[in-house]
Design a protein around this motif. Structure first.
Motif, short mmCIF file in Angstrom:
data_model
loop_
_atom_site.label_atom_id
_atom_site.label_comp_id
_atom_site.label_asym_id
_atom_site.label_seq_id
_atom_site.Cartn_x
_atom_site.Cartn_y
_atom_site.Cartn_z
N PHE A 146 0.77 -1.37 0.08
CA PHE A 146 0.15 -0.16 -0.21
C PHE A 146 0.81 1.17 0.20
N GLU A 164 -11.34 -5.94 -2.25
CA GLU A 164 -10.90 -5.20 -0.96
C GLU A 164 -11.16 -6.66 -0.07
N LEU A 171 -5.25 -5.24 4.76
CA LEU A 171 -5.84 -4.30 5.26
C LEU A 171 -5.84 -4.12 6.65
N ALA A 174 -2.50 -3.05 7.68
CA ALA A 174 -2.13 -1.67 7.50
C ALA A 174 -3.05 -0.61 8.65
N LEU A 175 -4.22 -1.21 9.13
CA LEU A 175 -4.91 -0.43 9.88
C LEU A 175 -4.36 -0.91 11.44
N LEU A 518 -11.21 5.23 7.61
CA LEU A 518 -10.52 4.92 6.15
C LEU A 518 -11.63 5.41 5.27
N THR A 522 -10.84 7.90 2.40
CA THR A 522 -10.78 7.36 0.80
C THR A 522 -11.79 8.40 0.17
N TYR A 546 -14.95 -5.58 5.00
CA TYR A 546 -14.21 -4.71 4.30
C TYR A 546 -14.40 -4.56 2.69
N LEU A 579 -5.60 4.31 3.39
CA LEU A 579 -5.09 3.41 4.05
C LEU A 579 -3.83 4.13 4.82
N THR A 582 -4.81 6.31 7.43
CA THR A 582 -5.39 5.72 8.63
C THR A 582 -4.52 4.84 9.28
N SER A 583 -3.32 4.48 8.74
CA SER A 583 -2.48 3.83 9.37
C SER A 583 -1.39 4.38 10.44
#
Length: 667
Positions: A146, A164, A171, A174-175, A518, A522, A546, A579, A582-583
């Motif tokens: 990502f 997704e 995901l 990443a979160l 997220l 987005t 997701y 992403l 948010t991460s």
């Protein structure tokens, strides 16, 4: 975290060590543009970053070694990244593969080596694995897709309505949800481990073990009694056997023998008698054939010596008889074919030498004279020698060992016949006593063997019981110890359950919160990039699956598959940006050819809105048709630097140059 420098060596078209320095602006942010035509090495830069950080399969490394260097036998590949960490410390990661001194290296010959330098201090090789874990923790490999991505990754996310969902694990990584999941799993694992090693101990458990110990001790007492009884019986049979032996010796003045032993002696007597008869027959046959000659066998040596002496004496006589002729021949040998001395002898001296040799030969060796006793011709002497040799090799000389064996057999027979004859000479009363004592001794011997085996088995049972009782006593001691800590264990397991429950609730809430952020991020980027943003009312993401749902202003769902290709890619880029935001990970963004499939409107939006906001450090890898002169002018005020990859097709060599395409060519 920012990348400050990347070095590639002997990888694909980067034949020689190539340094790429990433400039940082005065405000600490960086957008660095690297241009390159297709095949010039843009993808190699992204691959180099991944290989340097996480390593790779030797087959992939070997396959991408620079072809010219590989042909020379050079299979060494090296990457190096200089990273400025969030705490301003410097981390240098060096990873290389080498085949050593192999003339024709193959993939299996490559050996990987990792060197980590932090703030100028090299980390020891022993800590290599620890520092690899540190790198993975600082830049998690599951989420780099990502942050380091190309047009193909964008296409993958934009491919269908459910892409997704298939990226769920990545995901969640990443979160930051993945770490909480792992923590919850670890708590459950610890609880399971505690349960495996823990059994709740009650008073009933202790009482059951005590009763089991009591039963085993009772068994051992009974076995001791059985063992004592067997020992008494065994001693009785041994005493009875001893009395019977004494009576036998007193009555018959001989050591007692069992009926089986006597039958065995009779069998030996018969075998000895048969063998003696066979030996006597062999002796008679030998006597009939060559006994007279065997008597003269001791004279054979003297006869041989006499024959040899007479032969040598005859040779001496022959020399005497031909002394004159031999003397002449010897004298001629002195001078012919040429003299063997310096001065030639006169005729008188030669004649004197011949006379002396003649006298020596004529006189001969008086000590070698032999009195002829046999006076055999050569033919008769050969016949006598052959006959003696034939006699020596015949069976006649086996007569002595046969006679000795016959004497030994006769002695053995007398002994055996004495024992058997003694029993046969008994009176009827003595015979009855003999049989009675024999029966008693045989019966006692049988009972002794049986009782000995029974006693051995009982003693083994006693040893087994002793070990079993000792083990139960140890178990009881441990049970008392566990009984004391049982409550603590129960409390710990209950606490693990409580923590796991809280973590699961936290995961649900965290996932809902992260997914909410997220979808907001987005949608925020999508409104900036999409040419149809006015038609889209909202983007929602399911906090369990997701799955993404896009709705228009009328509340109707817009399926991603029905969107235009450009809109799909804009959505994918927006999701990647969401992403990253948010991460909260401050990782560099590396984008490879992101504009190749977009129309001019979407390209304008990405250049003006996405690139400046993608992250604190953005590296753009572009062709001259993506970031062209117009987009370059738009980006230039925000760029911290620009460079170009120039590819020489003839040499298959990529060179890194400062300045974008036309800046490189025109200065």
């Amino acid at each position: 975290m920012k990348f400050r420098k990347l070095t590639l060596e002997n990888y694909k078209s980067f034949q020689f060590p190539t340094e790429i320095v990433f400039p940082i602006g005065d405000d600490g942010r960086s957008i660095f543009l690297i241009g390159g035509m297709n095949g010039a090495g843009k993808t190699s830069i992204m691959e180099a970053v991944t290989f340097c950080l996480y390593g790779g399969k030797v087959d992939d490394i070997y396959r991408n070694i620079n072809r010219r260097e590989k042909a020379k036998g050079n299979a060494n590949v090296a990457f190096e990244i200089v990273i400025e960490m969030d705490d301003a410390s410097e981390l240098v990661v060096k990873r290389s593969w080498t085949a050593g001194a192999v003339s024709e290296p193959r993939a299996r010959d490559l050996t990987e080596r990792l060197v980590v330098v932090r703030d100028g201090k090299r980390v020891s090789v022993q800590n290599q694995e620890i520092w690899q874990d540190f790198i993975r923790a600082a830049i998690p490999p599951g989420i780099t897709q990502f942050f380091f991505f190309d047009g193909e990754k964008i296409q993958q996310i934009a491919a269908d309505d459910h892409s997704e969902v298939r990226l769920k694990s990545s995901l969640e990584a990443a979160l930051g949800i993945q770490y909480i999941n792992r923590l919850a799993s670890d708590i459950v694992y610890i609880k399971q481990q505690e349960r495996q090693g823990f059994v709740e101990i009650s008073d009933a458990d202790l009482e059951f073990k005590q009763s089991e110990l009591k039963r085993e001790k009772s068994k051992r007492v009974r076995k001791h009694q059985e063992r004592d009884g067997l020992r008494a019986e065994l001693d009785g049979f041994k005493a009875q056997l001893g009395d019977a032996r004494k009576r036998f010796e007193a009555s018959f003045h001989a050591a007692p023998e069992s009926r089986e032993a006597m039958r065995e002696q009779e069998k030996k007597r018969v075998l000895a008698a048969n063998r003696l008869a066979q030996v006597d027959s062999e002796i008679r046959n030998l006597c009939e054939k060559a006994l007279p000659f065997s008597i003269a066998g001791k004279l054979f040596g003297g006869i041989r010596r006499q024959i040899e002496a007479e032969r040598e004496s005859a040779s001496g006589e022959a020399i005497k008889e031909n002394a004159a002729l031999l003397a002449k021949r010897i004298v001629r040998v002195v001078e012919e074919p040429e003299p063997i001395y310096r001065e030639k002898l006169s005729a008188e001296r030669m004649a004197e030498l011949e006379r002396r040799i003649f006298r020596m030969l004529k006189e001969g060796d008086h000590n070698a004279e032999v009195t002829k006793v046999l006076d055999l011709s050569d033919r008769d002497a050969a016949r006598v020698l052959n006959r003696m040799e034939a006699l020596e090799n015949s069976d006649v000389f086996l007569l002595k060992p046969l006679l000795e064996e016959a004497d030994s057999l006769k002695v053995q027979l007398r002994q055996l016949e004495g024992v058997v004859g003694q029993v046969g000479a008994l009176s009827p009363t003595e015979r009855d006593l003999f049989d009675e004592l024999q029966s008693v001794m045989e019966s006692c011997s049988t009972q002794i063997g049986r009782k000995t085996e029974q006693l051995r088995l009982v003693e083994e049972d006693v040893l087994t019981l002793d070990k079993r009782i000792a083990a139960i006593e140890v178990e009881i001691e441990k049970l008392y110890e566990k009984h004391n800590v049982s409550k603590e264990k129960v409390d710990f397991i209950e606490e693990c359950d409580a923590i796991a429950s809280v973590l699961n609730q936290f995961i649900v809430r965290l996932r809902k919160s992260k997914v909410h952020v997220l979808q907001e991020k987005t949608f925020e980027m999508y409104r900036l990039l999409s040419s149809r943003s006015g038609l889209i009312k909202d983007i929602t993401i399911d906090d369990k699956t997701y799955e993404v749902r896009i709705t228009d202003r009328n509340g109707h769902e817009i399926r991603k598959s029905s969107m235009a290709a450009g809109e799909k890619e804009v959505f994918a880029i927006s999701l990647l940006w969401g992403l990253a935001q948010t991460s909260e990970l401050k990782l560099p963004i590396i984008i490879d050819t992101p504009l190749s499939r977009l129309d001019s409107t979407h390209r304008d939006n990405i250049v003006n809105h996405y690139f400046p906001n993608a992250g604190e450090q953005v590296v753009i890898l572009s062709t001259d048709t993506e970031i062209d002169t117009s987009y370059y002018r738009s980006l230039k005020p925000r760029l911290s630097g620009a460079a170009c990859l120039e590819f020489d097709q003839r040499q298959e060599l990529t060179t890194f140059r400062q300045g974008y395409f036309w800046e490189t060519r025109h200065g």
